[in-house]
Design a protein around this motif. Structure first.
Motif, PDB file in Angstrom:
ATOM      1  N   SER A 310      34.870  52.798  71.314  1.00 25.15           N
ATOM      2  CA  SER A 310      34.706  51.343  71.341  1.00 25.15           C
ATOM      3  C   SER A 310      33.717  50.967  70.247  1.00 25.15           C
ATOM      4  N   ALA A 311      33.149  49.759  70.333  1.00 25.72           N
ATOM      5  CA  ALA A 311      32.247  49.297  69.279  1.00 25.72           C
ATOM      6  C   ALA A 311      30.955  50.098  69.220  1.00 25.72           C
ATOM      7  N   ASP A 312      30.494  50.656  70.361  1.00 23.74           N
ATOM      8  CA  ASP A 312      29.219  51.366  70.336  1.00 23.74           C
ATOM      9  C   ASP A 312      29.194  52.600  71.246  1.00 23.74           C
ATOM     10  N   CYS A 337      26.644  64.086  63.169  1.00 22.59           N
ATOM     11  CA  CYS A 337      27.027  63.168  62.090  1.00 22.59           C
ATOM     12  C   CYS A 337      27.972  63.910  61.159  1.00 22.59           C
ATOM     13  N   CYS A 370      25.958  54.040  66.668  1.00 24.66           N
ATOM     14  CA  CYS A 370      26.062  53.139  65.517  1.00 24.66           C
ATOM     15  C   CYS A 370      27.418  53.340  64.836  1.00 24.66           C
ATOM     16  N   LYS A 371      27.776  52.406  63.976  1.00 24.94           N
ATOM     17  CA  LYS A 371      29.007  52.570  63.206  1.00 24.94           C
ATOM     18  C   LYS A 371      28.877  53.785  62.301  1.00 24.94           C
ATOM     19  N   GLY A 372      29.966  54.568  62.217  1.00 25.38           N
ATOM     20  CA  GLY A 372      29.913  55.741  61.365  1.00 25.38           C
ATOM     21  C   GLY A 372      30.928  56.793  61.770  1.00 25.38           C
ATOM     22  N   GLU A 373      30.896  57.905  61.059  1.00 25.92           N
ATOM     23  CA  GLU A 373      31.804  59.025  61.289  1.00 25.92           C
ATOM     24  C   GLU A 373      31.072  60.111  62.091  1.00 25.92           C
ATOM     25  N   TYR A 374      31.751  60.624  63.126  1.00 25.06           N
ATOM     26  CA  TYR A 374      31.140  61.601  64.018  1.00 25.06           C
ATOM     27  C   TYR A 374      32.038  62.817  64.196  1.00 25.06           C
ATOM     28  N   ALA A 396      35.630  58.014  64.534  1.00 24.45           N
ATOM     29  CA  ALA A 396      34.837  56.970  63.900  1.00 24.45           C
ATOM     30  C   ALA A 396      34.518  55.859  64.895  1.00 24.45           C
ATOM     31  N   VAL A 397      33.335  55.309  64.768  1.00 20.98           N
ATOM     32  CA  VAL A 397      32.964  54.099  65.488  1.00 20.98           C
ATOM     33  C   VAL A 397      32.902  52.997  64.457  1.00 20.98           C
ATOM     34  N   ILE A 398      33.735  51.969  64.614  1.00 21.02           N
ATOM     35  CA  ILE A 398      33.853  50.952  63.586  1.00 21.02           C
ATOM     36  C   ILE A 398      33.552  49.552  64.130  1.00 21.02           C
TER      37      ILE A 398
END
Length: 398
Positions: A310-312, A337, A370-374, A396-398
């Motif tokens: 989801s968003a977060d 990360c 946070c937004k980013g690639e995991y 990804a969280v976008i």
């Protein structure tokens, strides 16, 4: 060729009977009746004894003791000897001395007993003022062990006390006592039974051999685990689905099998632990060395990782791992990360191996992302520091 059973007993602890509506008394009655059904299906259709190893009452009130007495009276056959010990929970109402008086009035039994069941010596010891075993009781235990050993050094001697022996079975890290350790060490033929920790009896670490043999006796109330790095702490999910005890069989050749039974499902977890030569430490197989031969857990072909982001937050969903010889103990989830490889979070969760029917799928939600690639890595863990290859999944969280 099958072994000839010459004695069978139930060993249980930590029933925690309470006033009012409670599941524990019903579980106790069902377990005893199930044990008779099992016994009747064998060539030796008997339950010769039941040993209740402390904390049968939640706070030790007269009513709680009577509740457990009623459980026994309503389910035991005349052939079955009942022996009980007390411990910390029996003393919670108004102390040790008062509990002793109630115990005598309800059960008409000494708190410390040496009973011979079909030729096998059974020594049961009540702790004092909690889970302490004082000097006088230590002297009594030493004396009774000498008497038992004089009846045959190659025969097992069964010993019962509520707290685990420190640094033996699972649960003994947090719930063990060491006052009688060196006393028991002189008798390798001792098979010791203890409770207190509520650790699952189908954990392979619930049997331990070094100087003698130890077994944990589980609980009929709730589970607790002996590992402190779980995300849920030592009290695991579905802790209340707890009703386990041991059925112990002694054979004509002096060997002993201890079978872990799940009362809720009405099934044995496995074929139990066979102690071939209780008197011979060189024959012991349930030792610290088990990690040397433990098989590596694995994820079956087709098991994959799904991510619901989801968003977060992100929920990680994955299928169960397998082992050819034992259940899976736990899963380790590591969140990284993707760009830097830096570890952001490490989470360890139980497999719920203590349930007869384990989950076939697991999930965990990483929050406040946070937004980013995991990247998430998942490792299955056995009970002996044996781990699987990693499952990995990027998202990804976008």
């Amino acid at each position: 060729m099958s072994k000839k059973t010459v004695m069978r007993m139930i060993v249980c602890s930590d029933i925690h009977c309470k006033e009012g509506v409670a599941a524990e008394p019903e579980r106790a009655v069902k377990g005893i009746r199930d044990a008779y059904v099992y016994a009747d299906s064998t060539d030796y259709p008997h339950i010769d004894a039941i040993f209740t190893v402390g904390d049968f009452a939640n706070r030790g009130t007269l009513e709680q003791m009577k509740i457990y007495k009623k459980c026994l009276d309503s389910s035991l056959r005349a052939e079955t000897v009942s022996v009980l010990t007390m411990a910390s929970h029996e003393y919670m109402h108004d102390g040790y001395e008062s509990a002793l008086a109630r115990f005598d009035g309800v059960f008409n039994q000494s708190p410390d007993t040496h009973t011979v069941v079909n030729g096998f010596h059974c020594i049961a010891l009540t702790t004092e003022r909690g889970c302490s075993i004082g000097e006088k009781k230590q002297e009594w235990l030493s004396s009774e062990l000498k008497k038992a050993a004089a009846d045959g050094e190659r025969k097992p001697i069964f010993v019962f006390q509520h707290p685990h022996i420190s640094d033996t079975v699972c649960g003994s890290k947090n719930w063990g006592e060491d006052e009688i350790y060196t006393i028991l060490m002189d008798y390798p033929q001792v098979i010791d039974f203890s409770g207190h920790s509520h650790a699952p009896i189908n954990d392979p670490r619930s049997v331990y051999q070094k100087h003698f043999t130890c077994f944990g006796t589980g609980s009929l109330s709730y589970f607790e685990l002996d590992e402190f790095d779980f995300i849920h702490g030592t009290i695991p999910p579905e802790k209340e689905k707890c009703a386990q005890f041991l059925i112990v069989e002694a054979y004509e050749d002096g060997s002993v099998r201890v079978l872990p039974y799940d009362i809720l499902s009405g099934k044995f977890f496995n074929d139990g632990a066979l102690i071939e030569k209780p008197f011979d430490p060189d024959s012991f197989v349930y030792t610290d060395k088990r990690y040397l031969t433990a098989e590596k857990p694995y994820f079956p072909d087709g098991v994959s990782v799904k991510i619901e982001a989801s968003a977060d937050s992100a929920t990680v969903i994955f299928g169960a791992a397998r082992s050819r010889s034992e259940r899976i103990n736990a899963y380790m989830l590591v969140l990284k990360c993707s760009v830097s490889g830096r570890i952001l979070r490490q989470v360890r969760m139980t497999s719920r191996y203590y349930l007869y029917d384990m989950p076939q799928e697991y999930s965990f939600t990483f929050e406040n992302l946070c937004k980013g690639e995991y990247l998430v890595e998942i490792t299955a863990e056995g009970f002996w520091n044996n781990t699987s290859d990693k499952l990995t999944k990027g998202f990804a969280v976008i």
